[in-house]
Design a protein around this motif. Structure first.
Motif, mmCIF file in Angstrom:
data_model
loop_
_atom_site.group_PDB
_atom_site.id
_atom_site.type_symbol
_atom_site.label_atom_id
_atom_site.label_comp_id
_atom_site.label_asym_id
_atom_site.label_seq_id
_atom_site.Cartn_x
_atom_site.Cartn_y
_atom_site.Cartn_z
ATOM 1 N N LEU A 126 0.870 -1.172 0.000
ATOM 2 C CA LEU A 126 0.000 0.000 0.000
ATOM 3 C C LEU A 126 0.910 1.226 0.000
ATOM 4 O O LEU A 126 1.967 1.205 0.646
ATOM 5 N N PRO A 127 0.487 2.297 -0.676
ATOM 6 C CA PRO A 127 1.378 3.470 -0.760
ATOM 7 C C PRO A 127 1.664 4.132 0.591
ATOM 8 O O PRO A 127 2.519 5.005 0.664
ATOM 9 N N VAL A 128 0.967 3.727 1.642
ATOM 10 C CA VAL A 128 1.249 4.338 2.954
ATOM 11 C C VAL A 128 2.494 3.729 3.605
ATOM 12 O O VAL A 128 3.027 4.289 4.560
ATOM 13 N N ARG A 130 6.103 3.190 3.680
ATOM 14 C CA ARG A 130 7.440 3.547 3.198
ATOM 15 C C ARG A 130 8.342 3.448 4.416
ATOM 16 O O ARG A 130 8.216 4.225 5.353
ATOM 17 N N ARG A 248 4.498 1.646 11.215
ATOM 18 C CA ARG A 248 4.277 2.897 10.482
ATOM 19 C C ARG A 248 2.895 3.456 10.809
ATOM 20 O O ARG A 248 2.668 4.656 10.744
ATOM 21 N N ILE A 249 1.956 2.589 11.132
ATOM 22 C CA ILE A 249 0.574 3.031 11.370
ATOM 23 C C ILE A 249 0.390 3.235 12.869
ATOM 24 O O ILE A 249 0.488 2.292 13.651
ATOM 25 N N ARG A 250 0.107 4.479 13.261
ATOM 26 C CA ARG A 250 0.031 4.800 14.698
ATOM 27 C C ARG A 250 -0.986 3.945 15.441
ATOM 28 O O ARG A 250 -0.759 3.526 16.565
ATOM 29 N N ALA A 294 -4.040 -3.333 -4.221
ATOM 30 C CA ALA A 294 -3.405 -2.045 -4.520
ATOM 31 C C ALA A 294 -2.265 -2.217 -5.511
ATOM 32 O O ALA A 294 -2.110 -1.422 -6.443
ATOM 33 N N ARG A 297 -3.638 -2.822 -8.910
ATOM 34 C CA ARG A 297 -4.101 -1.551 -9.448
ATOM 35 C C ARG A 297 -2.929 -0.734 -10.016
ATOM 36 O O ARG A 297 -3.005 -0.175 -11.102
ATOM 37 N N ILE A 301 -2.191 0.636 -13.887
ATOM 38 C CA ILE A 301 -1.887 2.017 -14.259
ATOM 39 C C ILE A 301 -0.601 2.067 -15.084
ATOM 40 O O ILE A 301 -0.486 2.826 -16.037
ATOM 41 N N MET B 65 -2.267 11.761 -6.732
ATOM 42 C CA MET B 65 -2.257 10.331 -6.473
ATOM 43 C C MET B 65 -3.530 9.715 -7.023
ATOM 44 O O MET B 65 -4.595 10.324 -6.969
ATOM 45 N N ASP B 66 -3.401 8.505 -7.539
ATOM 46 C CA ASP B 66 -4.558 7.782 -8.062
ATOM 47 C C ASP B 66 -5.631 7.671 -6.968
ATOM 48 O O ASP B 66 -5.344 7.197 -5.873
ATOM 49 N N VAL B 68 -8.041 5.693 -6.563
ATOM 50 C CA VAL B 68 -8.319 4.324 -6.103
ATOM 51 C C VAL B 68 -7.269 3.893 -5.080
ATOM 52 O O VAL B 68 -7.588 3.359 -4.020
ATOM 53 N N LEU B 69 -5.994 4.170 -5.378
ATOM 54 C CA LEU B 69 -4.936 3.828 -4.430
ATOM 55 C C LEU B 69 -5.094 4.629 -3.142
ATOM 56 O O LEU B 69 -4.840 4.127 -2.055
ATOM 57 N N TYR B 72 -7.871 2.896 -1.142
ATOM 58 C CA TYR B 72 -7.363 1.693 -0.459
ATOM 59 C C TYR B 72 -6.574 2.090 0.787
ATOM 60 O O TYR B 72 -6.680 1.478 1.847
ATOM 61 N N SER B 73 -5.755 3.120 0.624
ATOM 62 C CA SER B 73 -4.878 3.536 1.718
ATOM 63 C C SER B 73 -5.674 4.095 2.900
ATOM 64 O O SER B 73 -5.459 3.727 4.054
ATOM 65 N N TYR B 76 -7.477 1.561 4.811
ATOM 66 C CA TYR B 76 -6.624 0.756 5.688
ATOM 67 C C TYR B 76 -6.205 1.528 6.932
ATOM 68 O O TYR B 76 -6.228 1.015 8.048
ATOM 69 N N VAL B 77 -5.812 2.794 6.744
ATOM 70 C CA VAL B 77 -5.252 3.579 7.861
ATOM 71 C C VAL B 77 -6.356 4.134 8.766
ATOM 72 O O VAL B 77 -6.218 4.144 9.988
ATOM 73 N N GLU B 82 -3.280 11.099 8.847
ATOM 74 C CA GLU B 82 -2.197 10.116 8.809
ATOM 75 C C GLU B 82 -2.039 9.528 7.410
ATOM 76 O O GLU B 82 -0.926 9.369 6.918
ATOM 77 N N LEU B 86 1.356 9.830 5.116
ATOM 78 C CA LEU B 86 2.118 8.636 4.731
ATOM 79 C C LEU B 86 2.156 8.432 3.215
ATOM 80 O O LEU B 86 3.178 8.061 2.654
ATOM 81 N N ALA B 87 1.031 8.670 2.575
ATOM 82 C CA ALA B 87 0.942 8.348 1.148
ATOM 83 C C ALA B 87 1.413 9.506 0.263
ATOM 84 O O ALA B 87 1.503 9.362 -0.943
ATOM 85 N N TRP B 88 1.705 10.633 0.875
ATOM 86 C CA TRP B 88 2.100 11.827 0.098
ATOM 87 C C TRP B 88 3.259 11.509 -0.829
ATOM 88 O O TRP B 88 4.292 10.989 -0.412
ATOM 89 N N GLN B 89 3.078 11.818 -2.110
ATOM 90 C CA GLN B 89 4.113 11.530 -3.097
ATOM 91 C C GLN B 89 4.817 12.845 -3.405
ATOM 92 O O GLN B 89 4.208 13.760 -3.931
ATOM 93 N N ALA B 131 7.613 11.786 6.366
ATOM 94 C CA ALA B 131 6.270 11.456 6.849
ATOM 95 C C ALA B 131 5.946 11.959 8.268
ATOM 96 O O ALA B 131 4.878 12.541 8.481
ATOM 97 N N PHE B 135 2.962 14.695 9.080
ATOM 98 C CA PHE B 135 1.846 14.439 9.996
ATOM 99 C C PHE B 135 1.727 15.584 11.005
ATOM 100 O O PHE B 135 0.631 16.092 11.265
#
Lengths: 319, 533
Positions: A126-128, A130, A248-250, A294, A297, A301, B65-66, B68-69, B72-73, B76-77, B82, B86-89, B131, B135
């Motif tokens: 998942l992109p979260v 890293r 990574r996830i609080r 993910a 997906r 793309i 950012m897509d 859909v992705l 999903y993110s 989940y989070v 948050e 985390l997902a920031w590109q 990240a 936050f």
């Protein structure tokens, strides 16, 4: 194809094992092929008779099984871990097993293998996710040890791989004190030391040091499950740390009662997964073992054919 | 920015007060001005930005950012700030070259941004950070760090850092503004103690110690005055040359929540008293009525009308230019009576003295007070000066005995720090429904009141009787014939729409473990409902 299975969850006649984690390497197969380190780890965990017969796979050396070419390549996950490339009729499939791209002083680095079909894990797909450099996380641990010299720091880390990596990283950061380890880690730490990975002075975290102040300021490494257990009571006002990509996830840290999350993973993060898919040049990707949707997906793309493989029996919580 | 982000991440997961204090102390000691002062302002809620709105975040991230992705993110989070952090590109080429952008830089950019360029400024900052810092920035701009640090705790950390008493910080606090350079210089010994230039400053409150009949046996009743202890919140109303402030007992400015009281502060003085709702002297509302007015940023006309606030005065600390605190209590009391009499405001009345001859007589009055909003008596020595803090002797509180109820243990949660391997936080319930087939309904949570030995026993019970697990929480067997009965003590009961049981306890704690009592003999919800006022 070739009449063998990779990391089967049930006993089979011929198993190819990528690495020694319990959800991949099970006992009771008739024939097992794996790297020498993985075979040694399986023997340590299950006893010498864990399989009917074993065969050592030498990294980079092509073998034939039932007319199919099989080559093991390093995966960078834990000591002994391998990807398995399978070739037949000009088509090459690479089964990644678990892998990471971050440097790890306790195992060989991952080698990208050009292939037609890449079967990749996606534990942190998942992109979260890293993962920061592990050295930064260890620096945070050492800072906390200085900040709270009266407390013991309990570092939850998987017994195979993560624990030894954390210890080695602490040594690389200049930490020379004895590190206390839970009994479940002893055999594997010995094995790593025999393989020339210097873990420095290790001592059992025994209850004999029951004058609790004995552990003040100490670093204790043990399997994550032990810290919720009565076992943890021997330590003075412990700081519970957990070395895992999930940290990574609080909310994950909160749920587990972790006070000091350390984001150290033996799996690829999102950027490593996507970069590796590109590097293999695979035209088709099968995604397994984690958050398949993910990554599928993302492949779509990028114009890469992809599909999820929903396998049962692997621990989603791996790491 | 990195250090600040790390501080927040550690504070939110540290549950022990001492750990939080150590983390803040360390941060304030090693961080330079003005960053540490801005961090302090962020922790105490004194930093806000108007150029950025939370809704922008989703737009900003889906621009790069897509969707859909992202979905999903987020799924989940579970937390938008948050997920975005985390997902920031990072945009190509904007690799965090100045990764160590300071908190001061970030604050400066955000506060000088206009509403129209706010989103771009935020975007640019996020591109330059990792990240954890992303936050922290998002939490700053969306308001509310929620790291479990009160203003009082932050002040305590400052006091420990400088080796001064927290009263000194409280007294100065309202004359200081971010980034608090003067304050830190004083605490580090490189500057003079700041002189409070603020008008209507807070005066550290005098507190009492708890007592009982056994202790009072050695105390001469003729040296003490008694007055009722009202069940509201202790406040200080200060009005000086047109500046009016209402403070909580820790020095937090709560003026904004009580415009009705502020409007009536047409005097030049500092009063100590209990904030209550109602229309004195005929009607004094309950604590749950008062709760309708607490912790609100703004207050509606409807609430002002339904629950008018007033101060029931205990003491007079300042009158015009005269500091009355060095005077003996009896002197101050005379001045207070004259002052309130002359004021003639319906928003300020006098807490009456309770005449008594001996402790036994007072004990009788204490156990049967004339009003339900009384929670005991206060004893004040006639000669007591008004001292900050909690000196032992001059003032006692002699509280009404708590209510108790027999409840059944339903869930237990693992504790933290010293208790991290113990199930130490307990959710308990009482019976409801048909007597033939009763069900337990949770009525509260308690996590203290037991000894270390009792904790071990409960922990063992929990481990041996677990029927389900949810993360750090275990559900335990709680059946009419099998379970653990806990006698729970509490201070009061209020109606609650947030709890399934419809009641909420104040200050619940374990008073006794009733290993001897079968669960079916525990109390029923009706017993609690009858205690509601």
């Amino acid at each position: 194809m070739g009449d063998f299975f990779v990391d089967p969850v049930r006993p089979v006649d011929r198993a190819l094992i990528t690495h020694g984690h319990a959800d991949h390497a099970r006992s009771g197969h008739a024939h097992v092929m794996a790297t020498d380190d993985t075979l040694a780890i399986m023997a340590l965990r299950y006893g010498e008779d864990f399989a009917g017969a074993t065969q050592t796979a030498v990294l980079g050396e092509r073998m034939e099984i039932g007319g199919v070419g099989v080559t093991f390549h390093p995966a960078g996950h834990v000591l002994g871990s391998a990807q398995i490339a399978v070739e037949q009729a000009g088509t090459r499939i690479v089964v990644s097993g678990d892998y990471k791209r971050q440097a790890d002083p306790t195992c060989l680095p991952f080698e990208p293998i050009a292939c037609d079909i890449f079967i990749t894990e996606a534990t942190f797909g998942l992109p979260v996710f890293r993962h920061p450099p592990a050295e930064e996380e260890v620096a945070r641990l050492l800072k906390s040890v200085r900040q709270f010299p009266e407390r013991a720091h309990l570092v939850g880390a998987y017994a195979l791989g993560k624990a030894q990596r954390m210890i080695r990283l602490l040594r690389d950061a200049g930490y020379e004190e004895p590190i206390y380890i839970h009994g479940a880690l002893a055999k594997l730490c010995d094995f790593y030391q025999q393989k020339g990975i210097d873990l420095g002075p290790l001592e059992p975290a025994t209850v004999d040091r029951a004058n609790k102040e004995g552990f003040a300021g100490a670093i204790v490494v043990g399997p994550p499950s032990a810290f919720a257990d009565r076992w943890a009571r021997r330590f003075p006002d412990p700081v519970s740390a957990f070395a895992s990509g999930w940290m990574r996830i609080r909310q994950r840290a909160k749920q587990r009662g972790v006070e000091l999350p350390l984001i150290v993973s033996d799996h690829s993060d999102w950027d490593e997964l996507t970069a590796t898919i590109h590097e293999t040049g695979a035209g088709e990707v099968w995604v397994t073992h984690g958050r398949e949707e993910a990554l599928v997906r993302w492949c779509e793309i990028e114009g890469i054919k992809a599909r999820p493989l929903h396998l049962v029996g692997y621990e989603d919580e791996g790491d | 920015m990195d250090a600040f982000a790390q501080l927040l991440d550690r504070l939110v997961l540290a549950s022990a007060r001492n750990a939080k204090l150590a983390l803040m102390r360390d941060y304030f000691s090693v961080t330079r001005d003005p960053d540490r002062g801005l961090a302090l302002a962020a922790l105490t809620g004194d930093l806000s930005f108007s150029s950025v709105k939370p809704a922008m975040l989703r737009t900003l991230i889906t621009e790069r950012m897509d969707p859909v992705l992202f979905a999903y993110s987020y799924d989940y989070v579970g937390d938008l700030a948050e997920t975005v952090s985390l997902a920031w590109q990072q945009r190509e080429g904007s690799r965090p070259n100045d990764r160590d952008i300071s908190l001061a830089d970030a604050v400066e950019r955000l506060s000088s941004a206009s509403r129209s360029d706010g989103p771009r400024v935020l975007e640019d900052l996020l591109d330059r950070m990792e990240a954890p810092a992303r936050f922290a920035i998002i939490k700053l701009v969306t308001g509310g760090l929620r790291v479990g640090v009160s203003t009082g705790l932050a002040k305590q950390a400052l006091a420990e850092m400088g080796g001064v008493h927290v009263h000194e910080i409280e007294e100065l606090w309202h004359g200081l503004t971010p980034p608090y350079g003067e304050l830190f210089a004083w605490l580090e010994g490189t500057g003079e103690k700041p002189v409070s230039a603020a008008r209507a400053m807070f005066r550290p409150v005098m507190l009492s110690t708890a007592t009982d009949l056994a202790e009072l046996a050695n105390v001469d009743p003729s040296e003490y005055s008694a007055e009722w202890k009202w069940d509201g919140i202790r406040v200080q109303a200060v009005s000086e040359s047109g500046t009016r402030r209402l403070y909580s007992r820790t020095g937090d400015d709560i003026s904004g929540t009580f415009p009705d009281v502020l409007e009536a502060m047409d005097f030049d003085a500092a009063l100590d008293g209990e904030l209550l709702v109602g229309t004195p002297p005929d009607h004094t509302g309950s604590f749950s009525d008062l709760q309708q007015r607490l912790n609100r940023k703004s207050v509606s006309d409807k609430q002002l009308k339904a629950f008018p606030a007033f101060v029931r005065c205990y003491d007079l600390l300042q009158e015009a230019d005269e500091d009355l605190r060095p005077l003996p209590f009896v002197e101050r009391r005379k001045r207070l009576e004259a002052f309130i009499g002359a004021l003639g405001s319906p928003r300020f009345d006098l807490s009456p003295l309770v005449p008594f001859g001996n402790w036994e007589e007072l004990e009788g009055l204490r156990t049967a007070p004339p009003h339900p909003v009384i929670e005991g008596v206060m004893l004040k020595r006639h000669d007591s000066r008004y001292l900050p803090g909690r000196p032992r002797g001059p003032w006692f509180k002699w509280k009404r005995d708590p209510h108790t109820v027999d409840a059944v243990l339903m869930y237990a949660q693992r504790g933290h720090g010293k208790r991290s391997s113990f199930y130490s936080d307990y959710t308990f319930g009482v019976w409801t429904g048909d007597a033939g087939q009763p069900e337990l309904v949770p009525v509260g949570k308690a996590y203290f009141g037991f000894t270390d030995e009792e904790l071990k026993q409960i922990d063992k019970f929990v481990r041996d009787n677990t029927i389900d697990r949810y993360g750090p929480v275990r559900a335990v067997r709680a059946e009419p014939g099998h379970g653990l009965v806990i006698e729970v003590a509490f201070e009061g009961l209020a109606r609650s729409t947030r709890h399934k049981s419809g009641v909420a306890m104040r200050f619940p704690r374990v008073s006794r473990l009733r290993w001897d009592k079968p669960p079916h003999e525990a109390d029923r919800l009706e017993t609690l409902q009858a205690m509601l006022d």
